[in-house]
Design an enzyme around this catalytic site. Sequence first.
Site, short mmCIF file in Angstrom:
data_model
loop_
_atom_site.label_atom_id
_atom_site.label_comp_id
_atom_site.label_asym_id
_atom_site.label_seq_id
_atom_site.Cartn_x
_atom_site.Cartn_y
_atom_site.Cartn_z
N GLY A 16 0.60 -1.10 -0.06
CA GLY A 16 -0.35 -0.04 -0.22
C GLY A 16 0.93 0.96 -0.08
CB ALA A 17 4.17 1.63 -0.62
NE ARG A 19 -4.26 7.37 -1.28
CZ ARG A 19 -5.51 7.51 -1.73
NH1 ARG A 19 -6.03 7.89 -2.84
NH2 ARG A 19 -6.63 6.96 -0.20
CG ASP A 66 -6.05 -7.00 -4.15
OD1 ASP A 66 -6.70 -6.61 -2.90
OD2 ASP A 66 -7.71 -7.21 -4.29
CG ASN A 93 0.64 1.47 4.55
OD1 ASN A 93 0.33 1.81 5.68
ND2 ASN A 93 0.38 1.93 3.76
CE1 TYR A 158 -9.14 1.10 8.98
CE2 TYR A 158 -9.88 1.83 10.54
CZ TYR A 158 -8.97 2.03 9.63
OH TYR A 158 -7.15 2.54 9.68
CE LYS A 162 -6.40 -0.70 10.35
NZ LYS A 162 -4.83 -0.93 9.55
CB ILE A 190 -1.74 10.29 9.83
CG1 ILE A 190 -1.00 8.43 10.35
CG2 ILE A 190 -0.34 10.54 8.62
CD1 ILE A 190 -1.07 7.63 10.44
P1 NAI Z 1 -4.40 5.61 2.05
O1 NAI Z 1 -5.59 6.09 1.38
O2 NAI Z 1 -3.86 7.31 1.60
O3 NAI Z 1 -3.40 4.64 1.26
C1 NAI Z 1 -4.00 3.55 1.02
C2 NAI Z 1 -2.60 3.31 0.61
O4 NAI Z 1 -3.15 1.39 0.41
C3 NAI Z 1 -3.59 3.63 -0.88
O5 NAI Z 1 -2.22 3.54 -1.91
C4 NAI Z 1 -3.96 1.91 -1.45
O6 NAI Z 1 -3.93 2.29 -2.97
C5 NAI Z 1 -3.89 0.90 -0.77
N1 NAI Z 1 -4.51 0.11 -1.19
C6 NAI Z 1 -5.83 0.05 -1.11
N2 NAI Z 1 -6.10 -1.18 -1.11
C7 NAI Z 1 -5.56 -2.00 -1.58
C8 NAI Z 1 -5.26 -3.22 -1.73
N3 NAI Z 1 -6.12 -4.52 -1.37
N4 NAI Z 1 -3.81 -3.99 -2.37
C9 NAI Z 1 -2.69 -3.19 -2.37
N5 NAI Z 1 -2.55 -1.99 -1.91
C10 NAI Z 1 -4.10 -1.15 -1.03
O7 NAI Z 1 -4.11 5.42 3.52
P2 NAI Z 1 -3.19 6.30 4.60
O8 NAI Z 1 -4.13 7.09 5.78
O9 NAI Z 1 -1.84 5.77 4.31
O10 NAI Z 1 -3.45 4.71 5.91
C11 NAI Z 1 -1.79 3.60 5.85
C12 NAI Z 1 -2.23 2.67 7.11
O11 NAI Z 1 -2.84 3.19 7.58
C13 NAI Z 1 -3.95 1.93 7.29
O12 NAI Z 1 -3.51 -0.06 7.08
C14 NAI Z 1 -4.82 2.48 7.46
O13 NAI Z 1 -5.63 1.94 8.11
C15 NAI Z 1 -3.74 2.67 8.40
N6 NAI Z 1 -3.54 3.92 9.36
C16 NAI Z 1 -4.01 5.71 8.66
C17 NAI Z 1 -4.94 5.84 9.58
C18 NAI Z 1 -5.04 7.44 9.39
O14 NAI Z 1 -5.00 8.57 10.25
N7 NAI Z 1 -4.76 8.34 7.77
C19 NAI Z 1 -4.80 6.04 11.06
C20 NAI Z 1 -4.54 4.91 11.68
C21 NAI Z 1 -3.95 4.02 11.08
#
Ligand code: NAI
Length: 261
Positions: A16-17, A19, A66, A93, A158, A162, A190
């Site tokens: 999930g890198a 972005r 995926d 991630n 969600y 987690k 975040i």
């Molecule tokens: P984001 O939505 O900006 O980035 C998530 C990335 O994961 C995206 O690039 C997306 O394309 C990718 N992704 C989604 N489904 C996928 C799949 N099936 N296979 C491969 N890639 C996939 O989200 P963010 O905020 O960067 O989140 C990253 C991690 O941090 C997540 O696990 C989220 O639950 C966790 N998190 C985020 C928080 C926040 O406030 N943003 C707080 C606590 C945890």
Amino acid sequence: MSLEGDFAGQTALVTGAARGLGRGIARAFLEAGANLVVCDINDAVEATAAELGSETGGEVLALRADVSSAADAARVIDATKERFGSLDHLVNNAGIARVARFVDTPDEDWDRTIAVNLTGVFNFMRAALPTMIAQRRGSVVNIASQAGKRGGELAAPYCASKAGVISLTQSAALEVAPDVRVNCVCPGFINTELQEDEYDAVSAITGEDREQIKAGWMAAMPLGRFQEVEDVAKVVLFLASDAAGQTTGEALNVSGGMVMD
Ligand code: NAI
């Protein structure tokens, strides 16, 4: 303590890198000298990898995958070993957040959230751990959430996913010790696109405006601000590093004091 260079010659894989937090964690590993594999379901992962490579001068392999697919997980691990010869660090991630009242939660929201956030972590750990066990070294850091430590309104799938990540972390940590460590981090809030989308989704259900929602979440932060991507990335690198060599099965909060257990 600078971690720069601590990961020279080691290989890290971040899911999930394309972005957000994953991109920040990937960049931190590159700055610390690691070879890097980034995977994402989004095509943008190719452009992100090219940017990260040119910004840091590091070696980056980008793969479309995926995480909910066990076949994709196996393919990514094989490609990682083929390119770099080892896999030393896995960061799970990739994640999604769907917002709905408990009683209105569509089947698809439940199924997809569990498939990506929980089965995805299982798939990648199951595919990666045999290599780390055979190498007799390695570390996994899973991105859980403060939402995994307690229930939350409008986010039942969600939170459940987690909490499951924290449990998977502990079970795996017990089985792969003493050579391999498995930990997770629990960020608070975040400011990523995931969170920006959540304001809109919550607003559509409760009728509050975005600023009210933001202020309410901020009020839960004793340290007075939301977390930055870099705040979380630093803790991920710490857990992956030898400095955390006696830490495994941990679920470390990076929540500005919002959660303390
Ligand atoms: P984001 O939505 O900006 O980035 C998530 C990335 O994961 C995206 O690039 C997306 O394309 C990718 N992704 C989604 N489904 C996928 C799949 N099936 N296979 C491969 N890639 C996939 O989200 P963010 O905020 O960067 O989140 C990253 C991690 O941090 C997540 O696990 C989220 O639950 C966790 N998190 C985020 C928080 C926040 O406030 N943003 C707080 C606590 C945890």
